[in-house]
Design a protein around this motif. Structure first.
Motif, short mmCIF file in Angstrom:
data_model
loop_
_atom_site.label_atom_id
_atom_site.label_comp_id
_atom_site.label_asym_id
_atom_site.label_seq_id
_atom_site.Cartn_x
_atom_site.Cartn_y
_atom_site.Cartn_z
N PHE A 129 0.83 -1.20 0.00
CA PHE A 129 0.00 0.00 0.00
C PHE A 129 0.87 1.26 0.00
CE2 PHE A 129 -4.18 -1.71 2.05
CZ PHE A 129 -4.30 -2.60 0.98
N ALA A 130 1.96 1.23 0.79
CA ALA A 130 2.84 2.39 0.90
C ALA A 130 3.47 2.75 -0.45
CB ALA A 130 3.92 2.13 1.94
N VAL A 131 3.74 1.73 -1.25
CA VAL A 131 4.41 1.96 -2.55
C VAL A 131 3.41 2.40 -3.62
CG1 VAL A 131 5.81 0.83 -4.34
CG2 VAL A 131 6.17 0.26 -1.93
N TRP A 132 2.15 2.06 -3.44
CA TRP A 132 1.11 2.26 -4.48
C TRP A 132 1.08 3.67 -5.08
CZ3 TRP A 132 -3.76 4.82 -2.98
CH2 TRP A 132 -4.63 4.98 -4.05
N PRO A 133 1.08 4.77 -4.28
CA PRO A 133 0.99 6.10 -4.91
C PRO A 133 2.14 6.41 -5.84
CG PRO A 133 0.57 6.25 -2.55
CD PRO A 133 1.11 4.89 -2.81
N PHE A 134 3.33 5.82 -5.56
CA PHE A 134 4.51 6.12 -6.36
C PHE A 134 4.51 5.36 -7.69
CE2 PHE A 134 5.52 6.52 -1.85
CZ PHE A 134 5.92 7.86 -1.79
N LEU A 135 3.61 4.37 -7.81
CA LEU A 135 3.48 3.65 -9.09
C LEU A 135 2.42 4.26 -9.98
CD1 LEU A 135 3.64 -0.02 -7.71
CD2 LEU A 135 5.52 1.39 -8.60
N THR A 136 1.74 5.27 -9.48
CA THR A 136 0.70 5.96 -10.25
C THR A 136 1.06 7.44 -10.37
OG1 THR A 136 -0.62 6.48 -8.28
CG2 THR A 136 -1.02 4.34 -9.33
N ARG A 137 0.13 8.21 -10.97
CA ARG A 137 0.38 9.65 -11.13
C ARG A 137 0.04 10.44 -9.87
NH1 ARG A 137 -2.95 10.92 -16.45
NH2 ARG A 137 -4.29 9.35 -15.48
N LEU A 138 -0.37 9.74 -8.80
CA LEU A 138 -0.69 10.44 -7.56
C LEU A 138 0.51 11.17 -6.99
CD1 LEU A 138 -2.98 7.87 -5.69
CD2 LEU A 138 -3.62 10.15 -6.47
N TRP A 139 1.69 10.57 -7.16
CA TRP A 139 2.91 11.17 -6.61
C TRP A 139 3.16 12.55 -7.22
CZ3 TRP A 139 6.32 11.99 -3.17
CH2 TRP A 139 7.58 12.48 -3.47
N THR A 140 2.90 12.69 -8.50
CA THR A 140 3.13 13.98 -9.15
C THR A 140 2.04 15.00 -8.82
OG1 THR A 140 1.95 13.21 -11.13
CG2 THR A 140 4.34 12.87 -11.06
N ARG A 141 0.85 14.55 -8.48
CA ARG A 141 -0.28 15.45 -8.21
C ARG A 141 -0.33 15.87 -6.75
NH1 ARG A 141 -4.53 15.91 -11.64
NH2 ARG A 141 -5.86 16.28 -9.83
N ALA A 142 -0.03 14.95 -5.84
CA ALA A 142 -0.17 15.23 -4.41
C ALA A 142 0.99 14.59 -3.65
CB ALA A 142 -1.51 14.68 -3.90
N LYS A 143 2.11 15.30 -3.62
CA LYS A 143 3.32 14.73 -3.00
C LYS A 143 3.17 14.59 -1.49
CE LYS A 143 6.84 16.10 -6.39
NZ LYS A 143 5.93 16.40 -7.49
N VAL A 144 2.61 15.61 -0.82
CA VAL A 144 2.48 15.56 0.64
C VAL A 144 1.54 14.43 1.06
CG1 VAL A 144 1.73 16.82 2.69
CG2 VAL A 144 3.00 18.01 0.88
N THR A 145 0.43 14.33 0.36
CA THR A 145 -0.54 13.27 0.67
C THR A 145 0.07 11.89 0.42
OG1 THR A 145 -2.35 14.74 0.01
CG2 THR A 145 -2.86 12.40 0.19
N SER A 146 0.82 11.73 -0.67
CA SER A 146 1.44 10.44 -0.98
C SER A 146 2.47 10.06 0.06
CB SER A 146 2.08 10.49 -2.37
OG SER A 146 1.10 10.76 -3.36
N LEU A 147 3.29 11.03 0.49
CA LEU A 147 4.30 10.74 1.51
C LEU A 147 3.64 10.40 2.85
CD1 LEU A 147 6.95 13.52 0.70
CD2 LEU A 147 7.22 11.03 0.44
N SER A 148 2.57 11.12 3.18
CA SER A 148 1.85 10.83 4.43
C SER A 148 1.27 9.42 4.40
CB SER A 148 0.74 11.85 4.65
OG SER A 148 1.25 13.15 4.72
N TRP A 149 0.71 9.05 3.25
CA TRP A 149 0.14 7.71 3.07
C TRP A 149 1.22 6.64 3.26
CZ3 TRP A 149 -4.29 4.99 2.39
CH2 TRP A 149 -4.21 3.74 1.79
N ALA A 150 2.37 6.86 2.64
CA ALA A 150 3.46 5.89 2.75
C ALA A 150 3.96 5.79 4.19
CB ALA A 150 4.61 6.28 1.81
N PHE A 151 4.09 6.93 4.87
CA PHE A 151 4.61 6.94 6.24
C PHE A 151 3.69 6.18 7.19
CE2 PHE A 151 4.54 9.01 10.44
CZ PHE A 151 5.83 8.69 10.86
#
Length: 870
Positions: free
Chosen positions: A514-536
């Motif tokens: 689950f932590a890796v999921w945003p970085f495999l999609t375009r979410l990382w480019t759209r919402a970096k803070v949210t993606s990092l919080s999700w991974a953490f």
């Protein structure tokens, strides 16, 4: 004495007047949207003949010489049109009968206030919806339809009321007057350009009210020669009028004719009650859009009329009297009368299946509109907790029924829109064959359950075949590589869930993915803070399944640390909310401060109780009182907070954490806090994914409020990504099950968890407290998912269906893993795993109800309960 006498008169007067207020209030509602069939109608004009007081048997039967009293009408039945019996309702009087025919609803009981002479509430009618209506007949009937008409387009021509004389020698003159005036009207129209253009318009109605038969019936009885001769004169008059219409309009085939009656009459010349002679009236239709006669070999009815009338070979189509109104509106293409309750008799229509299906759909929506307006009106004047909606027509069921019907029409599956008995009959036959096969083998009764249960299941599947077909079509639009990839990921996810029941570290593997999921999609480019919080927070939560089972090594310092983290988080949140002065009131600040105080008290009770027990001084009474008070308040204090999504979820977390701290003995005290942080990030990240896919625009969480009354029009269709959302829900629920220990065995729990509440052994009470401790993480997950459903406009019913599929796939795994050998622990564990998964759907319904209660209800510190709407 005078005072008591006056008071007694007043009480009796109130009781006397109350029956009119309670029992005789008009059921009619207003405010509906007009509904009409969006296809060209078959007719441009409609001619309605109403022979007042005409019995069905007297018209259809043959006389003593074997000939018809109405040869023209009988010729229509046998060669040109469709016929049947129109079943009226009591009171069988002229006013309610004509209202049922022309407006589509039965007697308005509030007419008692007008002495049953007129409808006290304005109503819509076929005449009002028409472009023009011309009517001829009795001054008692015609004005009530012109009175309520909007605009100046309903014209009436009546004779003097003195002509309605029961003692007159020849009452047929009333009908002759109507026929003659209609002929004069058309002769005059040829020399009047304005009138000529009007009667050549479309959507027009001509109404001929024929009172002579009713008058002769009252004066001389229906068995009299006067009554029967009047029928012959009406038949001749109708023949002449039909001929005149055909000639005037050049036989253009765009005229529909309907001949019927408002009520019948008893043998002794009265009407108003419910005898068949009063309620059975004739209905004969022909012309544009009407089916031709249908020859049949046999017909099934509960009466012997067909044989008596010698019409057994011509198909009889019976209707309720109010059904004639939607029939007439569909024929000329005007909106259905707003208050109509009639059901369109499609067997009378000679048109395409598309036209019939669209007309039926419009009819259903028109009736549903009345239900929705009535429900809204009732809801507005009823306290929320006293209002009970009609379950069979809930918002979701309305939505599904209309969506399904519209889908069938779109795909031209017209037989599906219309009732069909082929499918259920086929499955009944299959069920009988299966039962017979088991019977001849003398199988036990359980085999009947196993063998017959798939029959209704597959029947339900085939009834929804169009939905399955749409699903397959939708899946085929995806590239093959994507589809295979989704299928493999879904299968892998199911296997991880199954293995997590045996190996808790599989949850760690899943949360890491689950932590890796945003970085495999375009979410990382759209919402970096949210993606990092999700991974953490995913990685942080993944640590818990790797830790030892709760209770093995108690550590109160971890509980105190969790409490301090809650206080720190509370301080940050309250400070942030206080900066938004526009949406944060003193009342809400007081609620949050009360919850912070509850957390401080919980920390004190945990530390104090532990110290007291170590000194062997027992559980202090004050600690016990505070613990139970905290538990009791945890369910209603959140209801005092704002219904805004973030504030309500934070309030729920604070209340439940206070209780959870009292039930904790070690590291598990931190678990709900980390889980809640991840849930909040989940809400935000789901908003981002929905915006990324272009389904809807992102809304600020601060502007979204939980609402008990959800608008079904806001629900969207399911997308492939919704399967992922449902899988996330199931995974988080399983994590709540096994994140800090295996709940499948009572050995996983330590009784020290309940020492803040009681120390005297009480299996029931202790078990209930431990069960509530287990439920708290589930409630947090479900409350978060309530917010996900709200922000992503996802129907909870759709969610349950997806979760049901996931849990059933898991259940199949555990079904084959059930052991009937080995130790009692192995056998019990295998059974408990299967039971847990099978109970998941039922359990989810309970949790969803509790989550809805916690998120949508609003209480005030003073005053009555208040509902909040979006």
């Amino acid at each position: 004495m005078l005072l008591f006498f006056t008071l007694g008169l007043l009480i009796h007067f109130v009781f006397f007047a109350s029956i009119f207020d309670i029992y005789f209030t008009s059921p009619l509602v207003h405010g509906m949207t007009p509904q009409f069939t969006p296809l060209p109608p078959p007719a441009r004009r409609l001619v309605l003949f109403v022979a007042d007081g005409l019995r069905a048997d007297t018209l259809y039967e043959l006389d003593e010489n074997g000939t018809s009293r109405a040869p023209f009408i009988r010729n229509i039945i046998m060669h040109e049109g469709s016929w049947g019996i129109s079943h009226t309702r009591v009171p069988t009087e002229s006013r309610p009968g004509h209202v049922a025919l022309i407006a589509g609803f039965y007697e308005d009981v509030s007419a008692v206030a007008k002495g049953w002479k007129e409808n006290p509430v304005e109503f819509d009618s076929l005449f009002n919806e028409s472009k023009y209506t011309w009517s001829w007949g009795s001054p008692d009937i015609l004005p009530m339809f012109a009175k309520g008409a909007s605009g100046d387009h309903v014209y009436t021509y009546s004779y003097d009321a003195k002509r309605e004389d029961f003692g007159a020698q020849d009452a047929t003159k009333l009908d002759t007057w109507v026929f003659d005036n209609v002929k004069d009207f058309f002769r005059h129209a040829r020399n009047n350009q304005s009138l000529f253009s009007k009667i050549n318009e479309e959507k027009i109605v001509f109404f001929l009210h024929l009172l002579g038969i009713d008058t002769n019936g009252h004066a001389h009885r229906p068995s009299s020669r006067d009554y029967k001769d009047n029928i012959k004169k009406v038949d001749d008059g109708v023949k002449e009028i039909v001929s005149m219409f055909n000639h005037f309009y050049g036989n253009d085939g765009k005229t529909t004719f309907i001949f019927t009656s408002d009520h019948g009459m008893t043998d002794w010349g009265s009407h108003g009650a419910g005898h068949p002679s009063e309620t059975l009236t004739p209905l004969v239709t022909w012309g544009a859009g009407i089916n031709y006669p249908q020859r049949v070999s046999a017909q099934q009815f509960d009466d012997s009329f067909l044989k008596e009338w010698r019409l057994e070979n011509w198909k009889r189509l019976d209707v309720n009297q109010a059904d004639i109104a939607p029939l007439m509106t569909s024929l000329i293409g005007v909106p259905f009368p707003l208050n109509s309750v009639g059901i369109l008799p499609v067997d009378y229509l000679n048109n395409t299946d598309l036209f019939k299906a669209e007309s039926m759909f419009t009819n259903a929506v028109q009736i549903l509109e009345q239900f929705k307006v009535k429900m809204t009106q009732k809801k507005e004047v009823t306290l929320p907790f006293l209002f009970t909606p009609f379950k069979l027509l809930s918002d979701s069921k309305q939505f599904n029924i209309l969506r399904k019907a519209r889908s069938y029409i779109k795909h031209r599956k017209f037989d599906e829109v219309k009732p069909s008995h082929l499918l259920p009959c086929s499955f009944v036959a299959i069920g009988i064959l299966v039962a017979f096969f088991l019977l001849i083998q003398a199988c036990p009764w359980t085999y009947y359950v196993y063998g017959l249960l798939p029959v209704p299941i597959w029947y339900a599947v085939l009834r929804e075949f169009q939905v399955v077909q749409d699903l397959v079509t939708s899946l085929l639009t995806y590239p093959l590589s994507h589809f295979v990839g989704y299928l493999l990921v879904f299968t892998l996810g199911i296997e991880v869930l199954v293995l997590s029941f045996f190996y808790r570290y599989m949850l760690t593997a899943g949360l890491t993915a689950f932590a890796v999921w945003p970085f495999l999609t375009r979410l990382w480019t759209r919402a970096k803070v949210t993606s990092l919080s999700w991974a953490f927070f995913s990685v942080l939560l993944a640590v818990f399944p790797l830790m030892p089972v709760v209770g093995r090594k108690p550590d109160i310092s971890l509980v105190m640390g969790a409490g301090l983290l809650v206080l720190l988080l509370s301080l940050c949140v309250v400070t942030s909310l206080m900066k938004r002065k526009d949406s944060f009131r003193k009342e809400e600040l007081l609620v949050h401060l009360l919850q912070v105080l509850s957390t401080v008290l919980s920390m004190y009770v945990v530390y104090s109780t532990q110290s007291s027990l170590l000194r062997k001084q027992g559980l202090p009474l004050m600690n016990q009182v505070i613990s139970w008070a905290t538990l009791a308040s945890s369910l209603f204090v959140p209801l005092l907070s704002s219904p805004a999504v973030f504030q309500r979820l934070f309030s729920i977390l604070l209340s439940l954490m206070s209780t959870y701290l009292l039930l904790s003995t070690g590291y598990e005290a931190v678990f709900p806090l980390v889980l809640s942080c991840l849930m909040f990030v989940w809400i935000n990240i789901e908003q981002e994914t929905l915006q990324q896919s272009g389904v809807c625009c992102k809304q600020k969480l601060t502007s979204i409020q939980f609402s008990y009354n959800t608008d079904i029009t806001q629900f969207r269709q399911l997308y492939l990504d919704d399967i992922r959302r449902a899988f996330f829900l199931v995974f988080f629920l399983v994590t709540a099950f096994f994140g800090t220990g295996n709940i499948a065995s009572i050995n996983s729990f330590d009784l020290a968890s309940v020492y803040c509440f009681l120390t005297v052994f009480s299996p029931f009470m202790m078990g209930a407290l431990m069960m509530w401790k287990i439920l708290i993480p589930f409630v947090l997950v479900m409350c978060a998912f309530e917010a996900v459903q709200l922000t992503t406009q996802l129907s909870s019913k759709s969610l349950f269906l997806i979760v049901l599929v996931i849990s059933d796939i898991m259940a199949l795994h555990f079904f084959f893993l059930v052991k009937d050998y080995g130790s009692w622990l192995d056998i019990g564990t295998s059974i408990s795993h299967y039971v847990i998964v099978m109970s998941m759907t039922i359990f989810l319904v309970f949790l969803n109800g509790l989550a809805q209660l916690l998120t949508t209800k609003k209480l005030r510190l003073c005053g009555k309960p208040k509902s909040h709407f979006m």
